[in-house]
Design an enzyme around this catalytic site. Structure first.
Site, short mmCIF file in Angstrom:
data_model
loop_
_atom_site.label_atom_id
_atom_site.label_comp_id
_atom_site.label_asym_id
_atom_site.label_seq_id
_atom_site.Cartn_x
_atom_site.Cartn_y
_atom_site.Cartn_z
N ARG A 1 -8.77 0.05 4.42
CA ARG A 1 -7.77 0.97 3.87
C ARG A 1 -6.48 0.24 3.56
NH1 ARG A 1 -6.21 5.52 7.55
NH2 ARG A 1 -4.82 5.70 5.78
N ASP B 1 4.44 0.48 12.10
CA ASP B 1 3.21 -0.09 11.55
C ASP B 1 2.99 -1.56 11.96
OD1 ASP B 1 2.60 2.28 10.37
OD2 ASP B 1 3.11 1.69 8.32
N LYS C 1 0.84 -1.20 0.00
CA LYS C 1 0.00 0.00 0.00
C LYS C 1 0.87 1.25 0.00
CE LYS C 1 -1.73 1.65 4.05
NZ LYS C 1 -1.45 3.07 4.27
N ASN C 2 1.83 1.30 0.91
CA ASN C 2 2.60 2.53 1.06
C ASN C 2 3.52 2.81 -0.14
OD1 ASN C 2 1.33 3.04 3.42
ND2 ASN C 2 3.05 2.51 4.76
N ARG D 1 1.42 14.66 13.12
CA ARG D 1 1.81 14.46 11.72
C ARG D 1 1.83 15.76 10.90
NH1 ARG D 1 -0.85 8.89 9.68
NH2 ARG D 1 1.20 8.46 8.87
N CYS E 1 -4.95 8.63 9.56
CA CYS E 1 -5.12 7.96 10.86
C CYS E 1 -4.88 8.95 12.00
CB CYS E 1 -4.10 6.84 11.00
SG CYS E 1 -4.54 5.32 10.18
C1 UD1 Z 1 4.64 6.67 6.35
C2 UD1 Z 1 3.69 5.53 6.18
C3 UD1 Z 1 3.09 5.12 7.51
C4 UD1 Z 1 4.20 4.82 8.52
C5 UD1 Z 1 5.19 5.98 8.59
C6 UD1 Z 1 6.39 5.69 9.46
C7 UD1 Z 1 2.84 5.94 3.96
C8 UD1 Z 1 1.67 6.29 3.10
N1 UD1 Z 1 2.63 5.92 5.27
O1 UD1 Z 1 3.88 7.76 6.84
O2 UD1 Z 1 2.30 3.95 7.31
O3 UD1 Z 1 3.62 4.63 9.79
O4 UD1 Z 1 5.67 6.30 7.27
O5 UD1 Z 1 7.04 4.55 9.04
O6 UD1 Z 1 3.90 5.63 3.45
N2 UD1 Z 1 6.77 14.31 10.79
C9 UD1 Z 1 6.99 15.62 11.10
N3 UD1 Z 1 7.01 16.53 10.08
C10 UD1 Z 1 6.84 16.18 8.79
C11 UD1 Z 1 6.63 14.83 8.47
C12 UD1 Z 1 6.59 13.90 9.49
O7 UD1 Z 1 7.15 15.97 12.26
O8 UD1 Z 1 6.89 17.05 7.91
C13 UD1 Z 1 6.71 13.29 11.87
C14 UD1 Z 1 5.37 12.61 11.96
O9 UD1 Z 1 4.47 13.36 12.72
C15 UD1 Z 1 5.74 11.32 12.63
C16 UD1 Z 1 7.14 11.01 12.07
O10 UD1 Z 1 7.62 12.25 11.58
O11 UD1 Z 1 5.83 11.48 14.00
C17 UD1 Z 1 7.15 9.99 10.96
O12 UD1 Z 1 6.41 10.45 9.86
P1 UD1 Z 1 6.74 10.05 8.37
O13 UD1 Z 1 7.97 9.21 8.31
O14 UD1 Z 1 6.68 11.27 7.53
O15 UD1 Z 1 5.50 9.13 8.03
P2 UD1 Z 1 4.49 9.24 6.83
O16 UD1 Z 1 5.23 9.44 5.56
O17 UD1 Z 1 3.37 10.15 7.16
#
Ligand code: UD1
Length: 422
Positions: free
Chosen positions: A400, A308, A22-23, A123, A118
Site C-alpha cells: 500500500r 507514521d 503517497k499521502n 478514525r 489501517c
Molecule cells: C493522514 C495520513 C496518515 C497519517 C495521519 C496523521 C493520509 C492519506 N493519511 O491520515 O498516514 O497517519 O494523517 O498524520 O494522508 N480524527 C477525528 N475525527 C476526524 C478526523 C480525524 O477524531 O474527523 C482523529 C483520528 O481518529 C486520529 C487523528 O484525528 O486520531 C488524526 O487523524 P487525521 O489527521 O485526520 O489523519 P488522516 O487524514 O486520516
C-alpha cells in the site's frame, strides 16, 4: 499471501531513490473532481493505495490513465456519472473519504461510505463533517453512508477545527475553492502534503493563502481549470529509509530527500548519534560504530514527530543503549508492531499510549506478522539488523505504501527477498 524474507547483515552503502508522497497523491487525485479539465500528476508513486484511488475515481466516471510505468497519472473528470463512493472501494482505504469535499463543491451533493483503512484507531469523520457543515452542507449518516448536500452551493465561512486533522483540512480546503465568498480555516493541519495540495489547486486557479501555517484562507472561485503538478517527495518513505543505515550501520544517500520534510525526525536521529546531512541530491545518513543512544519520542501533528514514523523509530530503539519512551498522541491503537518486535527479542512494555523500550544488544530473527502499513516496514528494518532470518507475512500492507521495497533495500546491500505465495 506473499511474505518477505530478511536476513540480518552488516553495514549498508549506496543510494535509495525516494518516490512521490503517497499521502500527497491520495489528496491530489480527488482534486481532479473539482474541474472539468484534465489534471496530470507527475512523480506519482507506484502503490496499491494509488490503484485503489484510481478505481474509486473511475467508479465515479472519471478517466484515469497511468502512464510512464505509473509515474504519471493523467485524469479527467469531464464526464462524471456518479457522486457515490461505494463501500466496496472505500472500505479498503480511509483516504477514499477525500472525494467528499470535491464532489460536494462541484455537484452540490455526494454520498460517501464511511471509510476503513489501517486498523490503528477509531478514525471518525466528525471533523470533516463539522467543517463542511460550516460551509453550509447538510450531512446525514444513513446505512453506513454519509449523505451530503448543499442545494444552493457551499458558502465561505470562518471555521476553527477542534484538532488539526490532515484529511479534514484537505476536504475543507478543496470544498472551499468553489464556495461562494471567503473561507478562513483555523487550526488547519500544516503537513507538507497540504502545502502540495494547495500548490496544485493554485495552478488550477484556486485562490488560497496561508498553507503550511495553521490559518488557511480560501477565496472561492466559479470554476477551476486543468493543470500539471509534480507530487512532493514522500517524507515517510524518506524517514523509513533513513533508519536503514541508522540500524545496520554504513552510509546511505536518500535521493530527493530534503531536511525541511523531516526536521523533527532528523533531530531525534541526531540525538541518537546518527549523522544526517543535506547533499546536492538529497540527504546522507551515516552511522559508524557502536549502538545508538536511546531517545524519547512524542508523536504530534507536523512539524512534530510524525506518527507514521513511530513504528520504524521503535525498531531503532529496540537496540539502542538505554531506555526510551515513545508516546503516541495521534492514534490510540498504534503499537501493534510492539508484540511482533518482542518476538524478535525486543524489550518493550506498552501502557495505553506509551511504549517503554529498553534496548538489547541485538535482535534475533523470527517469523512475524505485519499488522498495518508502517508496522510492516518496521519489522523489515528490525529483521535487517537482527541475527538470522526474519519472515514478515501479510505484506499486502507494505504494498500500500512502499514501492519496490525489496529492490530499493537490496540496492544498498540488504539481504531481502519476496517469497511468492504458491
Ligand atoms: C493522514 C495520513 C496518515 C497519517 C495521519 C496523521 C493520509 C492519506 N493519511 O491520515 O498516514 O497517519 O494523517 O498524520 O494522508 N480524527 C477525528 N475525527 C476526524 C478526523 C480525524 O477524531 O474527523 C482523529 C483520528 O481518529 C486520529 C487523528 O484525528 O486520531 C488524526 O487523524 P487525521 O489527521 O485526520 O489523519 P488522516 O487524514 O486520516
Amino acid at each position: 499471501m506473499d511474505s518477505i524474507l530478511v536476513t540480518g547483515n552488516g553495514p549498508l552503502n549506496g543510494q535509495i531513490p525516494i518516490a512521490g508522497a503517497k499521502n500527497a497523491c491520495l489528496t491530489l487525485m480527488p482534486a481532479t473532481l473539482l474541474s472539468e479539465e484534465p489534471l496530470t500528476l507527475t512523480n506519482a508513486p507506484r502503490l496499491s493505495d494509488i490503484k485503489t484511488m484510481t478505481a474509486l475515481l473511475q467508479s465515479l466516471g472519471a478517466e484515469v490513465s497511468s502512464l510512464q510505468d505509473g509515474q504519471v497519472l493523467a485524469m479527467s473528470s469531464h464526464d462524471l456519472t456518479s457522486q457515490t463512493a461505494d463501500y466496496e472501494i472505500v472500505r479498503k482505504m480511509r483516504a477514499s473519504n477525500l472525494v467528499l469535499g470535491p464532489l460536494l463543491a462541484r455537484f452540490g451533493k455526494a454520498v460517501v461510505s464511511l471509510p476503513g483503512g489501517c486498523a490503528i484507531g477509531a478514525r471518525p469523520m466528525d471533523l470533516h463533517i463539522e467543517g463542511l457543515e460550516a460551509l453550509g452542507a447538510e450531512i446525514e449518516l444513513k446505512d453506513g453512508y454519509l449523505h451530503a448536500k448543499a442545494p444552493g452551493g457551499l458558502k465561505g465561512a470562518v471555521h476553527e477545527m477542534r484538532f488539526a486533522s490532515v484529511g479534514a483540512t484537505e476536504n475543507i480546503v478543496m470544498a472551499a475553492t468553489l464556495a461562494k465568498g471567503t473561507t478562513v480555516l483555523k487550526n488547519a493541519a500544516r503537513e507538507p502534503e497540504i502545502v502540495d495540495l494547495v500548490e496544485c489547486l493554485r495552478k488550477m486557479g484556486a485562490q488560497i493563502s496561508g498553507e503550511g501555517t495553521s490559518t488557511i484562507e480560501i477565496q472561492g472561485v466559479d470554476r477551476l481549470h486543468g493543470a500539471t503538478h509534480q507530487v512532493v517527495t514522500d517524507r515517510i518513505e524518506l524517514g523509513t529509509y533513513m533508519l536503514a543505515p541508522a540500524m545496520c550501520g554504513g552510509e546511505v544517500e536518500l535521493l530527493g530527500g530534503r531536511m525541511s520534510l523531516v526536521e523533527s525526525f532528523a533531530a531525534k536521529l541526531d540525538a541518537a548519534g546518527v549523522h544526517v546531512e543535506e547533499t546536492l541530491n538529497g540527504l546522507k545518513v551515516a552511522r559508524k560504530n557502536g549502538r545508538v543512544n536511546a531517545v524519547d519520542v512524542v508523536t504530534e501533528p507536523f512539524p512534530g514527530f510524525p506518527t507514521d514514523l513511530q513504528a520504524q523509530m521503535m525498531a531503532l530503539m529496540c537496540t539502542a543503549e538505554g531506555t526510551s519512551v515513545l508516546e503516541e498522541r495521534i492514534f490510540e491503537n498504534r503499537f501493534m508492531h510492539a508484540p511482533e518486535l518482542v518476538r524478535m527479542g525486543a524489550n518493550i512494555e506498552v501502557h495505553g499510549g506509551t511504549a517503554t523500550v529498553t534496548g538489547v544488544e541485538r535482535l534475533k530473527g523470527a517469523p512475524v506478522m505485519a499488522t498495518d502499513l508502517r508496522a510492516s516496514v518496521s519489522l523489515i528494518l528490525a529483521g535487517m539488523a537482527a541475527e538470522g532470518e526474519t519472515t514478515v507475512s501479510r505484506v499486502y500492507h507494505l504494498d500500500r505504501g512502499y514501492e519496490h521495497v525489496v529492490r530499493k533495500l537490496e540496492g544498498v546491500g540488504a539481504k531481502i527477498e519476496r517469497i511468492k505465495d504458491q
